[in-house]
Scaffold this motif. Structure first.
Motif, PDB file in Angstrom:
ATOM      1  N   ALA A  32       0.830  -1.209   0.000  1.00 58.62           N
ATOM      2  CA  ALA A  32       0.000   0.000   0.000  1.00 58.62           C
ATOM      3  C   ALA A  32       0.856   1.247   0.000  1.00 58.62           C
ATOM      4  CB  ALA A  32      -0.919  -0.013   1.222  1.00 58.62           C
ATOM      5  N   VAL A  33       1.935   1.206   0.844  1.00 57.21           N
ATOM      6  CA  VAL A  33       2.814   2.381   0.914  1.00 57.21           C
ATOM      7  C   VAL A  33       3.502   2.609  -0.428  1.00 57.21           C
ATOM      8  CG1 VAL A  33       4.875   3.315   2.032  1.00 57.21           C
ATOM      9  CG2 VAL A  33       3.157   2.136   3.384  1.00 57.21           C
ATOM     10  N   LEU A  34       3.971   1.480  -1.022  1.00 55.15           N
ATOM     11  CA  LEU A  34       4.667   1.605  -2.307  1.00 55.15           C
ATOM     12  C   LEU A  34       3.725   2.109  -3.410  1.00 55.15           C
ATOM     13  CD1 LEU A  34       6.898  -1.609  -2.130  1.00 55.15           C
ATOM     14  CD2 LEU A  34       7.694   0.756  -2.201  1.00 55.15           C
ATOM     15  N   LEU A  35       2.497   1.563  -3.413  1.00 55.76           N
ATOM     16  CA  LEU A  35       1.531   1.987  -4.433  1.00 55.76           C
ATOM     17  C   LEU A  35       1.167   3.461  -4.247  1.00 55.76           C
ATOM     18  CD1 LEU A  35      -0.767  -1.181  -4.543  1.00 55.76           C
ATOM     19  CD2 LEU A  35       0.643  -0.293  -6.420  1.00 55.76           C
ATOM     20  N   GLU A  36       1.086   3.839  -2.993  1.00 54.09           N
ATOM     21  CA  GLU A  36       0.778   5.249  -2.713  1.00 54.09           C
ATOM     22  C   GLU A  36       1.900   6.141  -3.223  1.00 54.09           C
ATOM     23  OE1 GLU A  36       0.049   6.044   1.434  1.00 54.09           O
ATOM     24  OE2 GLU A  36      -0.269   8.183   1.042  1.00 54.09           O
ATOM     25  N   ALA A  37       3.134   5.632  -2.948  1.00 55.63           N
ATOM     26  CA  ALA A  37       4.290   6.394  -3.445  1.00 55.63           C
ATOM     27  C   ALA A  37       4.271   6.457  -4.971  1.00 55.63           C
ATOM     28  CB  ALA A  37       5.572   5.735  -2.953  1.00 55.63           C
ATOM     29  N   GLN A  38       3.888   5.311  -5.586  1.00 56.84           N
ATOM     30  CA  GLN A  38       3.829   5.257  -7.056  1.00 56.84           C
ATOM     31  C   GLN A  38       2.771   6.248  -7.593  1.00 56.84           C
ATOM     32  OE1 GLN A  38       2.954   1.340  -8.541  1.00 56.84           O
ATOM     33  NE2 GLN A  38       4.603   1.450 -10.052  1.00 56.84           N
ATOM     34  N   GLY A  39       1.625   6.221  -6.883  1.00 52.09           N
ATOM     35  CA  GLY A  39       0.546   7.131  -7.247  1.00 52.09           C
ATOM     36  C   GLY A  39       1.019   8.577  -7.170  1.00 52.09           C
ATOM     37  N   THR A  40       1.700   8.896  -6.100  1.00 53.10           N
ATOM     38  CA  THR A  40       2.217  10.254  -5.921  1.00 53.10           C
ATOM     39  C   THR A  40       3.165  10.602  -7.060  1.00 53.10           C
ATOM     40  OG1 THR A  40       2.221   9.687  -3.585  1.00 53.10           O
ATOM     41  CG2 THR A  40       3.183  11.795  -4.162  1.00 53.10           C
ATOM     42  N   ALA A  41       3.962   9.612  -7.431  1.00 49.94           N
ATOM     43  CA  ALA A  41       4.914   9.845  -8.521  1.00 49.94           C
ATOM     44  C   ALA A  41       4.180  10.124  -9.833  1.00 49.94           C
ATOM     45  CB  ALA A  41       5.815   8.614  -8.663  1.00 49.94           C
ATOM     46  N   TYR A  42       3.133   9.330 -10.084  1.00 54.18           N
ATOM     47  CA  TYR A  42       2.340   9.584 -11.306  1.00 54.18           C
ATOM     48  C   TYR A  42       1.788  10.998 -11.296  1.00 54.18           C
ATOM     49  CZ  TYR A  42       2.417   4.871 -13.313  1.00 54.18           C
ATOM     50  OH  TYR A  42       2.801   3.722 -13.919  1.00 54.18           O
ATOM     51  N   ILE A  43       1.321  11.443 -10.151  1.00 51.97           N
ATOM     52  CA  ILE A  43       0.784  12.803 -10.048  1.00 51.97           C
ATOM     53  C   ILE A  43       1.852  13.795 -10.440  1.00 51.97           C
ATOM     54  CG2 ILE A  43      -0.110  14.560  -8.438  1.00 51.97           C
ATOM     55  CD1 ILE A  43      -1.303  12.200  -6.822  1.00 51.97           C
ATOM     56  N   GLU A  44       3.034  13.522  -9.886  1.00 52.93           N
ATOM     57  CA  GLU A  44       4.114  14.466 -10.150  1.00 52.93           C
ATOM     58  C   GLU A  44       4.468  14.534 -11.632  1.00 52.93           C
ATOM     59  OE1 GLU A  44       5.094  16.459  -7.975  1.00 52.93           O
ATOM     60  OE2 GLU A  44       4.159  15.524  -6.230  1.00 52.93           O
ATOM     61  N   VAL A  45       4.324  13.379 -12.295  1.00 54.90           N
ATOM     62  CA  VAL A  45       4.652  13.408 -13.739  1.00 54.90           C
ATOM     63  C   VAL A  45       3.423  13.706 -14.596  1.00 54.90           C
ATOM     64  CG1 VAL A  45       6.656  11.900 -13.541  1.00 54.90           C
ATOM     65  CG2 VAL A  45       4.412  10.907 -13.958  1.00 54.90           C
ATOM     66  N   GLY A  46       2.270  14.001 -13.960  1.00 53.66           N
ATOM     67  CA  GLY A  46       1.084  14.456 -14.653  1.00 53.66           C
ATOM     68  C   GLY A  46       0.201  13.360 -15.211  1.00 53.66           C
ATOM     69  N   GLN A  47       0.418  12.089 -14.820  1.00 53.62           N
ATOM     70  CA  GLN A  47      -0.435  11.012 -15.335  1.00 53.62           C
ATOM     71  C   GLN A  47      -1.505  10.720 -14.294  1.00 53.62           C
ATOM     72  OE1 GLN A  47       1.796   7.645 -16.751  1.00 53.62           O
ATOM     73  NE2 GLN A  47       3.393   8.943 -17.617  1.00 53.62           N
ATOM     74  N   ILE A  48      -2.547  11.519 -14.293  1.00 51.81           N
ATOM     75  CA  ILE A  48      -3.553  11.471 -13.239  1.00 51.81           C
ATOM     76  C   ILE A  48      -4.327  10.145 -13.262  1.00 51.81           C
ATOM     77  CG2 ILE A  48      -5.570  12.630 -12.223  1.00 51.81           C
ATOM     78  CD1 ILE A  48      -2.827  14.125 -11.963  1.00 51.81           C
ATOM     79  N   PRO A  49      -4.769   9.670 -14.412  1.00 49.87           N
ATOM     80  CA  PRO A  49      -5.522   8.401 -14.379  1.00 49.87           C
ATOM     81  C   PRO A  49      -4.700   7.260 -13.769  1.00 49.87           C
ATOM     82  CG  PRO A  49      -5.701   9.448 -16.531  1.00 49.87           C
ATOM     83  CD  PRO A  49      -4.700  10.222 -15.796  1.00 49.87           C
ATOM     84  N   ALA A  50      -3.430   7.237 -14.187  1.00 47.11           N
ATOM     85  CA  ALA A  50      -2.566   6.157 -13.625  1.00 47.11           C
ATOM     86  C   ALA A  50      -2.422   6.346 -12.130  1.00 47.11           C
ATOM     87  CB  ALA A  50      -1.198   6.204 -14.292  1.00 47.11           C
ATOM     88  N   ALA A  51      -2.328   7.630 -11.726  1.00 47.08           N
ATOM     89  CA  ALA A  51      -2.182   7.898 -10.282  1.00 47.08           C
ATOM     90  C   ALA A  51      -3.419   7.422  -9.531  1.00 47.08           C
ATOM     91  CB  ALA A  51      -1.982   9.386 -10.058  1.00 47.08           C
ATOM     92  N   ILE A  52      -4.631   7.725 -10.126  1.00 48.44           N
ATOM     93  CA  ILE A  52      -5.881   7.308  -9.455  1.00 48.44           C
ATOM     94  C   ILE A  52      -5.927   5.794  -9.351  1.00 48.44           C
ATOM     95  CG2 ILE A  52      -8.407   7.218  -9.757  1.00 48.44           C
ATOM     96  CD1 ILE A  52      -8.190  10.070 -10.940  1.00 48.44           C
ATOM     97  N   GLN A  53      -5.441   5.112 -10.394  1.00 45.73           N
ATOM     98  CA  GLN A  53      -5.475   3.648 -10.366  1.00 45.73           C
ATOM     99  C   GLN A  53      -4.574   3.101  -9.246  1.00 45.73           C
ATOM    100  OE1 GLN A  53      -3.988   1.796 -13.938  1.00 45.73           O
ATOM    101  NE2 GLN A  53      -4.027  -0.215 -12.917  1.00 45.73           N
ATOM    102  N   LYS A  54      -3.388   3.672  -9.156  1.00 52.88           N
ATOM    103  CA  LYS A  54      -2.441   3.177  -8.146  1.00 52.88           C
ATOM    104  C   LYS A  54      -2.936   3.469  -6.739  1.00 52.88           C
ATOM    105  CE  LYS A  54       0.596   1.460 -10.894  1.00 52.88           C
ATOM    106  NZ  LYS A  54       0.759  -0.001 -10.921  1.00 52.88           N
TER     107      LYS A  54
END
Lengths: 1092, 298
Positions: free
Chosen positions: A1044-1066
């Protein structure tokens, strides 16, 4: 009162003759001294007689006594007047009638007159010759029973004549100025005469002595000794040797030893005499209980080149006897106390069955190879090792003698040796061999003699008892008992009763056994046989110890037996080794377990407040198989080592130490307590009423004293402090009896108890608490019970974990019991001086180990720290005690005290930050378990903020995150670069590094504007992080929370790179993975903001 | 030798104590007289013996200065002869039974009786050609005067124990009729066996009350070392030098010298009151007054 005492005139100081009544110079009347007056009187009496009468009177002093016939010899005439003259001689007050018609001068007068005769050696010699001829004639014509009397006289005159002849020849040779003119044959002849006379004397003495006619032997010796000052040195030496033998026969052991030792100091002894002396001295020393010394004496005999084979065998057998006495006096094999509770008995049996395996294998191999070695069950107890070693030594010496006797076909001595071998075989459990040998002995010529046969039968009966053939053993013992009672041999009767008692006891005839033992005790007491008495007491004590229900009379008998002897099971010199061995065993097993058992559990990820992620605090877990296997491996290794050590002791333990250090003995008599030291000499003799204080310093696990760690002291008036070691056989009984007897004798005494019951004391409670805490924490972190960290406040849990894992609650009491207490006690009673040095050395080794392992003596850091502190403390205590020993040197004492405290303080400072670090680590773990990631991350960062010289953990991510948090961009950049460039780090670490680096860079950009290129690099970091996180989740098989922590971190990373759908999925996946409410809320909020 | 009555002076303390012991007026049973040479130990013992004889008390004296080898048997025989052989028939019979040229234990199961009876009335000794237990003079058994001749220390000890048992049985019988007394003189020359019997048999029997009515006097330059267990039984004494009145009494009344104060004083000072020396000085004076004897002895 012999000889004259020259004196001076009180007026003019003129030197006067002894017999002067007036000073010839000034005429002063002189009062004679008593001895001079006696000489004066006898001189004047003789002077007042007719010359012939005076001469006869003088001659009467030459023989030890005279009658009418001897008077005729002295007068050289048998004219019918001898009876009449004898009558007149007897009228004088200095003549004593010593028998019917036989008279003698009183000693003082005779000695004085003999002194005069020595000035007339030629005349004296002629009279001796006449007396010699007379006695020879008289012996030839007398009744058989008086022959010995005359022979005695002849032999003593023969010695006198041979000696005076030899001396006169030697004088003649001295007087001649030209030695070449001396006829060497004359001297040789004179010496031959001496040797012949000596041989005659020896034969006569030995005949009487060996036939046990002691009074006659003594009379022969006395006759020869009477004028020993005119005998040649060779004869005097032999007479002194025989005097020693007589003293031995009279049980005047000290005097006997003195005679032999005087001679043995000489280096010009007749070699034959030297061997006899050394062997005889050994015999006396065995009897006197100086077994160690006796072995040395026998060895001196064996080292003599001219020793005859039979003497060699006797010496070997003497050494075997000495060893045997040392062993037998210790009682017998150690008998452990039977456990009271069935569960404890079952546990003991299981433990014994496992522990015996290595010993069983080794002993079986050795026995198959024909080695004489006791049964595994005997060797399993270290208390028996020394005894077994001694019995082996005894057996070796017996075998050496046996071979010689067999070569000489000496059947009687072969039987003696075989009896000893049978006894040892029975003790070693080689029962069949023993029975076979006993049967062989019974077949030997000479063994048909009932007395000898009975002795072999007793030996055989012992083997039969071991074979559990009680009926035959009892039958055989009863036969032997009849013989010994018939000849009134109390010693063997008591032995038979002991063996019979054993047979009856083992065959279940309790009452008969008890009565037999009692009868044996009465007999042993009656004849004063210490060994017989002690043997029976040993049987009774082992009976009481080995059975739960034993006859209550046993305790009464043991309490009331007037004289009892208690022997240490080991010589005292072995005690420190045993103490160290036993003390180190359990700590070593624990330390080994502490090294092998723990392993680091899976590390999860926690998220700090600014979205930085970092590994959560890990915790040591203890897989069950490691917890079982590691001590088991250590136990097996210990078991093998123990068995090998036992066998090394059995084969190779040098007996030299033992020869110089025999076990100490305490003898309790109705009146006093006697202590014999390690050389067998009496060192204390304390009247019961003189006892002033009894101090006990026992160390017990529960109630029973640990034998190698316990001791008591008896203080008394006029005697040094007496120490009674726990290794003394039946230690509890000794102390009980000492107290009882001193009290009954009315001693005004005090008691001081310095006892420790390990498990019943406060320290025991501490150990129990420590064990419980450790067990709980292990069970908790292993997941066998709910994790304590979930329920307890994090700080409290952290403290508990630190205390539990540090082992301080176990180490503290151990140090108290094994170091502090012994050293203080040791110091108080000035015991073994090596102990403080040993403690200091062990402490020093621990300190060095800590340093060279960079603080990682064991895996668990806080346990390492505890060991280090313990090592420093033990070292300080050791050197402090050494300082106290040198109490007079105040500077030295102060110095070591300062150094000790300084070291301790320094150690505390060294480990201070490590302890803090471990505390934050533990609390971080608790926070992580409680789902408080931010607090957990904060403690991780606090942990990493502690600088520590020792025990550095790899905490690169944590250090980088700390730099990020502190906005130390440059430092953070360097650290992240180092991590991502190091292929040694796994995907997760690198992912976390990339992610955190990106977040750090973003944070920097928010504060300081960044270029497009920099922003692109951040995006690249996040992309890499996203990629690596996928890998990490797969590779690490991450648990739901970590995932969960890693996925959250991944999600945050997607946000940072502007891939919002991928971030929401993660983030949605992360939300599904975590069950932590705080994490769920945080992710939901993030999702909501994205969706908005 | 001159009689003790003629010679003896002083020693009232010792003799009074001894008489008390004989009369049972004190629990003490053993008198130890320890004194150096020439102080009159033997005279004192001799005087006590005479006192016993005067009172008809059986007594025996063993003087270890005697050239006889006082082995176990010789000691008991001497004691028996001193007390009167008639009371010791059982003992003499035992001696005759055990003192044989050879003692050999018969072997085999069939001979168990022989072993059992080794020390009994019907023992069988091989090689014996002696008729034991020959009776002489009515009820007195004659001692065959053989020695114990055993090839084994244990057997020898057993025989000695049996003889000692028989001796004490006879002694007990004798003491039931009245007191008796043992005198041991010159104890400093005691033999091994005699000491063993004395310390291992006689004195412990008295201490343990197994024989009563027995008084023991032991004199010598050294005496047995007995610990405080014996204190209630022992009277220890030494012997002092004679005082001038005693010297006078000895010289004038016992030895018949003239009562010349100067001579008495000179002799007292010359002898320092030592009885032995005093006796020799008296010998000397008497010798000078005598004619010098009839013959020259050579």
């Amino acid at each position: 009162m012999t000889g004259s005492e020259p004196h001076q005139c009180p007026s003019c100081e003129q030197l006067l003759r002894p017999t002067s009544l007036f000073c010839p110079r000034c005429g002063t009347p002189i009062m004679p001294t008593v001895s001079n007056a006696l000489q004066l009187s006898i001189t004047q009496i003789l002077a007042s007689m007719k010359p012939g009468q005076a001469e006869v009177m003088r001659r009467c002093a030459i023989p030890r006594w005279f009658d009418a016939e001897i008077l005729a010899v002295l007068r050289e005439r048998d004219d019918g007047n001898n009876a009449n003259i004898l009558q007149q001689v007897a009228e004088y007050s200095f003549v004593r009638q010593i028998g019917e018609g036989r008279y003698a001068f009183i000693d003082d007068v005779r000695n004085y007159l003999l002194g005069d005769w020595r000035l007339r050696p030629d005349e004296l010699r002629r009279i001796h010759e006449r007396l010699y001829t007379y006695f020879e004639r008289r012996m030839g014509s007398t009744m058989v029973e008086n022959r010995a009397t005359w022979l005695r006289e002849i032999v003593s005159y023969d010695l006198l004549l041979a000696s005076t002849s030899s001396v006169s020849q030697a004088k003649l040779a001295d007087e001649l100025t030209q030695p070449a003119s001396t006829d060497p044959d004359v001297l040789t002849q004179a010496m031959t005469k001496v040797e012949r006379a000596l041989l005659r004397f020896r034969n006569l003495f030995d005949a009487a002595f060996n036939a046990h006619r002691m009074a006659e032997a003594e009379a022969i010796l006395l006759a020869a000794e009477e004028q020993s000052n005119i005998l040649v040195p060779l004869v005097r030496d032999w007479l002194l040797y025989y005097r020693g033998k007589m003293n031995f026969a009279m049980v005047r052991l000290d005097e006997a030893i003195e005679c032999f030792e005087i001679l043995l100091k000489r280096d010009d002894l007749d070699p034959e005499l030297y061997v006899l002396l050394a062997n005889s001295l050994g015999d006396v020393q065995v009897e006197a209980g100086q077994w160690s010394a006796s072995i040395l004496s026998y060895q001196k005999a064996l080292a003599t080149p001219k020793i005859e084979l039979a003497q060699q065998a006797e010496a070997h057998l003497g050494i075997a006897d000495a060893y045997n006495e040392i062993a037998v006096s210790a009682g017998g094999w150690h008998q452990p106390q039977i456990q009271k509770y069935p569960i404890a008995r079952a546990f003991a049996k299981v433990f014994q069955s496992i522990a015996i395996i290595p010993m069983f294998l080794l002993v079986s191999i050795l026995r198959r190879l024909g080695a004489a070695v006791p049964k595994p069950l005997i060797l399993l107890r270290y208390q028996n090792w020394l005894l077994a070693r001694i019995f082996r030594a005894s057996r070796e010496q017996t075998m050496a003698a046996y071979r010689i006797f067999r070569q000489q076909n000496d059947q009687m001595n072969l039987i003696r040796c075989e009896m000893r071998l049978i006894d040892i075989d029975v003790l070693f459990g080689s029962v069949d061999e023993a029975i076979e040998l006993a049967k062989q002995s019974l077949e030997r010529p000479g063994c048909e003699e009932p007395y000898r046969k009975a002795r072999v039968q007793v030996t055989l009966a012992r083997a039969l008892i071991a074979k559990r053939d009680f009926a035959q053993a009892i039958d055989m013992l009863n036969q032997a008992l009849t013989v010994f009672r018939a000849v009134d041999d109390g010693r063997w009767e008591a032995r038979v009763l002991t063996t019979l008692g054993r047979a009856l006891q083992e065959s279940g005839q309790t009452e008969a056994a008890l009565k037999t033992y009692q009868a044996g005790l009465v007999r042993a007491r009656g004849i004063g046989s210490v060994l017989s008495r002690e043997r029976i007491l040993y049987e009774l004590r082992t009976w009481r110890r080995s059975e739960l229900t034993y006859p209550t009379e046993i305790s009464t008998i043991l309490r009331d037996e007037p004289t009892q002897r208690f022997v240490a099971r080991f010589p005292r010199f072995l005690l420190p080794y045993l103490q160290v061995g036993q003390t180190l065993l359990i700590p070593l097993i624990l330390v080994f377990a502490a090294i092998v058992a723990p392993t680091v559990g899976n590390q999860t990820i926690v998220q700090a407040s600014n979205n930085l992620v970092l590994p959560a605090a890990d915790v040591y877990i203890f897989p069950w198989y490691r917890l079982i296997i590691s001590p088991l491996i250590m136990l097996v290794a210990t078991g093998v080592g123990y068995s090998v050590l036992g066998l090394i002791v059995l084969w190779y333990m040098p007996m030299t130490q033992l020869r110089n250090n025999q076990p100490t003995v305490h003898t309790l008599t109705p009146d006093e307590l006697i202590h014999y030291d390690s050389s067998g000499h009496e060192s204390h003799r304390i009247k019961w009423a003189d006892v002033t204080e009894i101090i006990t310093a026992d160390r017990r696990v529960w109630k029973r004293p640990l034998m190698v760690f316990s001791r008591s002291f008896v203080r008394s008036t006029m005697q040094p402090l007496l120490r009674v070691d726990g290794i003394t056989g039946w230690y509890n009984s000794v102390i009980y009896l000492i107290e009882k007897r001193a009290r009954e004798a009315g001693a005004q005494m005090s008691y001081l108890s310095a006892n420790i019951s390990l498990l019943r004391s406060a320290w025991g409670g501490v150990i129990g608490l420590g064990t419980l805490l450790l067990s709980l924490i292990i069970a908790s972190v292993n997941g066998w019970i709910p994790n304590l960290a979930e329920f307890l406040p994090a700080t409290f849990y952290a403290i508990l974990q630190l205390v539990g894992f540090s082992g301080i609650l176990l180490i503290g009491p151990t140090i108290f019991w094994t170091v502090i207490r012994p050293l203080r006690l040791d110091n108080e009673f000035a015991l073994d001086e090596r102990l403080p040095s040993l403690a200091a050395m062990i402490g020093f080794i621990v300190m060095v180990l800590f340093i060279i392992t960079d603080g990682a003596i064991v895996r668990v850091p806080i346990f390492s720290v505890s060991l280090f502190i313990a090592g420093v403390y033990v070292f300080s205590e050791g050197i402090y005690q050494l300082g106290v020993r040198r109490g007079k040197d105040r500077r030295w004492r102060t110095g070591v005290t300062i150094v000790g405290f300084g070291l301790l303080l320094g150690a505390m400072l060294i480990v201070r930050e490590t302890v803090w670090r471990e505390f934050y680590h533990a609390r971080s773990y608790a926070y992580a378990i409680q789902g408080n990631g931010a607090a957990a991350a904060d403690d991780r960062l606090r942990e990493v903020a502690q600088t520590s010289l020792l025990f550095e953990r790899p905490m690169v991510i944590e250090e980088a995150v700390l730099a990020s948090q502190n906005s130390d961009w440059e430092q953070a950049d360097q650290q992240y670069t180092a991590i991502v460039n190091n292929r040694g780090y796994d995907a997760r670490t690198q992912a976390l590094a990339y992610h955190n680096w990106a977040l750090t860079e973003l944070a920097r950009c928010k504060k300081n504007s960044c270029s497009e290129a920099e922003l692109a690099r951040i995006a690249q970091f996040e992309a890499t992080a996203i990629e690596l996180i996928d890998q990490a989740i797969t590779q690490h098989n991450a648990n739901p929370e970590e995932r969960a922590v890693l996925l959250e971190a991944q999600g945050t990373a997607y946000i940072e790179v502007g891939q919002i759908p991928a971030a929401i999925q993660k983030l949605t996946e992360a939300l599904a993975s975590t069950s932590e409410p705080q994490a769920q809320q945080r992710i939901r909020e993030l999702l909501n903001s994205l969706q908005r | 030798m001159q009689s003790i009555d003629k010679l003896f002076v002083n020693r009232e303390k010792q003799t009074a104590g001894f008489i008390k012991m004989l009369q049972g007026q004190t629990p003490k049973r053993i008198m130890l007289i320890e004194a150096s040479g020439g102080l009159g130990k033997s005279w004192t013992v001799e005087f006590m013996r005479v006192e016993c004889q005067r009172r008809g008390i059986p007594n025996t004296e063993i003087d270890f200065a005697d050239s006889i080898v006082f082995d176990f048997l010789a000691l008991l025989r001497r004691a028996r002869d001193g007390f009167g052989i008639a009371a010791f028939n059982l003992f003499t019979q035992a001696i005759n039974e055990v003192t044989q040229p050879t003692v050999r234990i018969e072997t085999g199961a069939a001979n168990t009786n022989a072993i059992n009876n080794l020390l009994g009335q019907s023992n069988t000794f091989s090689g014996s050609n002696v008729n034991v237990g020959e009776v002489i003079a009515g009820n007195v058994i004659k001692d065959n005067s053989f020695v114990i001749n055993a090839d084994n220390a244990v057997v020898r000890q057993a025989l000695q124990d049996r003889l000692s048992g028989a001796f004490f049985a006879c002694l007990a019988s004798l003491t039931s009729q009245g007191p008796l007394c043992f005198f041991f003189d010159t104890y400093d020359k005691v033999t091994v066996e005699a000491e063993a019997w004395l310390m291992g048999h006689l004195l412990p029997q008295i201490r343990d009350g197994l024989i009563t009515n027995v008084v023991v006097v032991i004199a010598g330059r050294s005496v047995p070392k007995l610990d405080n267990q014996w204190d209630h039984l022992i009277a220890r004494t030494g012997l002092d030098l004679l005082s001038e009145p005693h010297v006078k009494e000895y010289l004038v009344q016992r030895r018949g010298l003239n009562d010349d104060p100067n001579v008495i004083k000179a002799l007292f000072q010359g002898s320092t009151g030592q009885p032995q020396l005093l006796a020799m000085l008296a010998d000397n004076i008497l010798r000078s007054q005598a004619s010098g004897g009839d013959d020259d002895w050579l």
